[in-house]
Design a protein around this motif. Structure first.
Motif, PDB file in Angstrom:
ATOM      1  N   SER A   9      -6.876   0.066  -2.106  1.00  0.00           N
ATOM      2  CA  SER A   9      -6.297   1.263  -1.575  1.00  0.00           C
ATOM      3  C   SER A   9      -6.922   1.809  -0.443  1.00  0.00           C
ATOM      4  O   SER A   9      -5.878   2.414  -0.467  1.00  0.00           O
ATOM      5  CB  SER A   9      -7.236   2.601  -2.525  1.00  0.00           C
ATOM      6  OG  SER A   9      -9.237   2.674  -2.053  1.00  0.00           O
ATOM      7  N   ALA A  10      -7.415   1.874   0.067  1.00  0.00           N
ATOM      8  CA  ALA A  10      -8.110   1.198   2.553  1.00  0.00           C
ATOM      9  C   ALA A  10      -6.867   0.626   2.276  1.00  0.00           C
ATOM     10  O   ALA A  10      -5.337   1.025   3.192  1.00  0.00           O
ATOM     11  CB  ALA A  10      -9.315   0.769   2.204  1.00  0.00           C
ATOM     12  N   SER A  11      -5.959  -0.666   2.178  1.00  0.00           N
ATOM     13  CA  SER A  11      -4.975  -0.642   2.885  1.00  0.00           C
ATOM     14  C   SER A  11      -3.262  -0.498   1.907  1.00  0.00           C
ATOM     15  O   SER A  11      -2.951  -0.437   2.891  1.00  0.00           O
ATOM     16  CB  SER A  11      -5.174  -2.499   1.882  1.00  0.00           C
ATOM     17  OG  SER A  11      -5.714  -3.686   2.504  1.00  0.00           O
ATOM     18  N   LEU A  12      -3.668   0.178   1.557  1.00  0.00           N
ATOM     19  CA  LEU A  12      -2.099   1.400   1.205  1.00  0.00           C
ATOM     20  C   LEU A  12      -1.543   2.285   1.877  1.00  0.00           C
ATOM     21  O   LEU A  12      -1.365   2.610   2.046  1.00  0.00           O
ATOM     22  CB  LEU A  12      -2.372   1.080  -0.629  1.00  0.00           C
ATOM     23  CG  LEU A  12      -1.141   1.601  -1.212  1.00  0.00           C
ATOM     24  CD1 LEU A  12       0.278   1.157  -0.419  1.00  0.00           C
ATOM     25  CD2 LEU A  12      -0.950   1.491  -2.556  1.00  0.00           C
ATOM     26  N   ALA A  13      -3.347   2.319   2.320  1.00  0.00           N
ATOM     27  CA  ALA A  13      -2.989   4.254   2.315  1.00  0.00           C
ATOM     28  C   ALA A  13      -2.697   3.849   4.090  1.00  0.00           C
ATOM     29  O   ALA A  13      -2.316   4.479   4.818  1.00  0.00           O
ATOM     30  CB  ALA A  13      -4.200   4.602   2.501  1.00  0.00           C
ATOM     31  N   GLY A  14      -3.786   2.909   4.888  1.00  0.00           N
ATOM     32  CA  GLY A  14      -3.205   2.052   5.846  1.00  0.00           C
ATOM     33  C   GLY A  14      -2.059   1.806   6.098  1.00  0.00           C
ATOM     34  O   GLY A  14      -1.094   2.435   7.116  1.00  0.00           O
ATOM     35  N   ALA A  15      -1.065   0.821   5.173  1.00  0.00           N
ATOM     36  CA  ALA A  15       0.214   0.584   5.129  1.00  0.00           C
ATOM     37  C   ALA A  15       1.430   2.106   5.106  1.00  0.00           C
ATOM     38  O   ALA A  15       2.042   2.350   6.016  1.00  0.00           O
ATOM     39  CB  ALA A  15       1.032   0.002   4.161  1.00  0.00           C
ATOM     40  N   LEU A  16       0.262   2.558   4.189  1.00  0.00           N
ATOM     41  CA  LEU A  16       1.317   4.292   4.259  1.00  0.00           C
ATOM     42  C   LEU A  16       1.269   4.806   5.986  1.00  0.00           C
ATOM     43  O   LEU A  16       2.760   5.216   5.874  1.00  0.00           O
ATOM     44  CB  LEU A  16       1.532   4.209   3.133  1.00  0.00           C
ATOM     45  CG  LEU A  16       1.960   3.672   1.791  1.00  0.00           C
ATOM     46  CD1 LEU A  16       1.580   4.707   0.767  1.00  0.00           C
ATOM     47  CD2 LEU A  16       3.589   4.133   1.467  1.00  0.00           C
ATOM     48  N   ARG A  17       0.460   4.752   5.833  1.00  0.00           N
ATOM     49  CA  ARG A  17       0.289   6.044   7.037  1.00  0.00           C
ATOM     50  C   ARG A  17       1.322   5.259   7.921  1.00  0.00           C
ATOM     51  O   ARG A  17       1.797   5.462   9.494  1.00  0.00           O
ATOM     52  CB  ARG A  17      -1.499   6.084   7.333  1.00  0.00           C
ATOM     53  CG  ARG A  17      -1.944   6.566   8.986  1.00  0.00           C
ATOM     54  CD  ARG A  17      -2.748   7.177   8.510  1.00  0.00           C
ATOM     55  NE  ARG A  17      -4.229   7.063   7.895  1.00  0.00           N
ATOM     56  CZ  ARG A  17      -4.820   6.202   6.880  1.00  0.00           C
ATOM     57  NH1 ARG A  17      -5.306   5.042   7.736  1.00  0.00           N
ATOM     58  NH2 ARG A  17      -5.989   6.365   5.517  1.00  0.00           N
ATOM     59  N   GLU A  18       0.857   3.562   8.739  1.00  0.00           N
ATOM     60  CA  GLU A  18       1.399   3.163   9.899  1.00  0.00           C
ATOM     61  C   GLU A  18       2.960   2.442   9.982  1.00  0.00           C
ATOM     62  O   GLU A  18       3.572   3.021  10.492  1.00  0.00           O
ATOM     63  CB  GLU A  18       0.403   1.371   9.537  1.00  0.00           C
ATOM     64  CG  GLU A  18       1.041   0.566  10.666  1.00  0.00           C
ATOM     65  CD  GLU A  18       0.730  -1.085  10.608  1.00  0.00           C
ATOM     66  OE1 GLU A  18       0.964  -1.299  10.656  1.00  0.00           O
ATOM     67  OE2 GLU A  18      -0.926  -0.988  10.585  1.00  0.00           O
ATOM     68  N   GLN A  19       3.016   3.482   8.435  1.00  0.00           N
ATOM     69  CA  GLN A  19       4.916   3.527   8.622  1.00  0.00           C
ATOM     70  C   GLN A  19       4.979   4.852   8.403  1.00  0.00           C
ATOM     71  O   GLN A  19       6.201   4.636   8.555  1.00  0.00           O
ATOM     72  CB  GLN A  19       4.858   1.952   6.744  1.00  0.00           C
ATOM     73  CG  GLN A  19       4.286   0.678   6.878  1.00  0.00           C
ATOM     74  CD  GLN A  19       5.755  -0.309   8.146  1.00  0.00           C
ATOM     75  OE1 GLN A  19       6.856   0.657   8.509  1.00  0.00           O
ATOM     76  NE2 GLN A  19       5.163  -0.651   8.783  1.00  0.00           N
ATOM     77  N   GLY A  20       4.525   5.036   8.148  1.00  0.00           N
ATOM     78  CA  GLY A  20       4.746   6.899   7.701  1.00  0.00           C
ATOM     79  C   GLY A  20       5.437   7.662   6.957  1.00  0.00           C
ATOM     80  O   GLY A  20       6.364   8.122   6.760  1.00  0.00           O
TER      81      GLY A  20
END
Length: 171
Positions: free
Chosen positions: A46-57
């Motif tokens: 969940s942290a990795s997915l949230a970070g990837a989505l945040r990074e990609q916007g």
């Protein structure tokens, strides 16, 4: 038009990329079960997915809180794996071609998924320093594979639904 389609599939694509990265880590853990001193690694999905989505916007699917906390910009189109500029190649023979290349997998570099990389705490540590528990790794591997398949099914269903809507309007 394509940016709206891409934004629709961004969450599923990023989730599958994180699942694939996690599967590679779990595979490495299982493969190194007998390696002295090897430390079992994993990612917090969940942290990795949230970070990837945040990074990609990227925007999250409806009903879920956006990791960016508001209206997120659409995710840029992911490019297929290709060779781009970035890394210098060494030439060791006269016939070798010199150049700058960098291989970028679909969805972006995997470093964005492994930033919260963690080491698994062993239930019963081995005397050789290896922290891999094969039973735990196999269960995590099977669970991750099941979630990956579910994500693929969901994404395939979304694509089929969109194709059905597009083709039914053309007659």
């Amino acid at each position: 038009m394509l940016d709206k389609l891409d934004a629709e599939f961004a969450f599923g694509r990023e989730a599958l990329d994180v699942r694939a990265t996690r599967q590679a880590l779990l595979s490495a853990n299982i493969a190194n079960a007998d390696t002295p001193g090897y430390l079992a690694r994993d990612v917090d999905f969940s942290a990795s997915l949230a970070g990837a989505l945040r990074e990609q916007g990227a925007a999250t699917p409806s009903g879920m809180a956006s990791p960016t906390g508001g209206n997120a910009s659409p995710l840029a189109m992911a490019q297929p794996a290709s060779v781009t500029s970035g890394m210098t190649m060494a030439t060791t023979e006269a016939g070798h071609m010199a150049g700058n290349v960098k291989l970028i997998p679909t969805g972006g570099p995997t470093e964005q998924y492994t930033s919260p990389l963690m080491y698994r705490n062993p239930v019963q540590p081995a005397l050789d320093g290896n922290t891999v528990d094969l039973d735990t790794e196999r269960v995590q591997f099977a669970d991750n594979a099941l979630h990956f398949e579910a994500g693929m099914t969901t994404l395939s269903t979304q694509i089929k639904t969109m194709l059905s809507a597009i083709t039914s309007g053309s007659s």
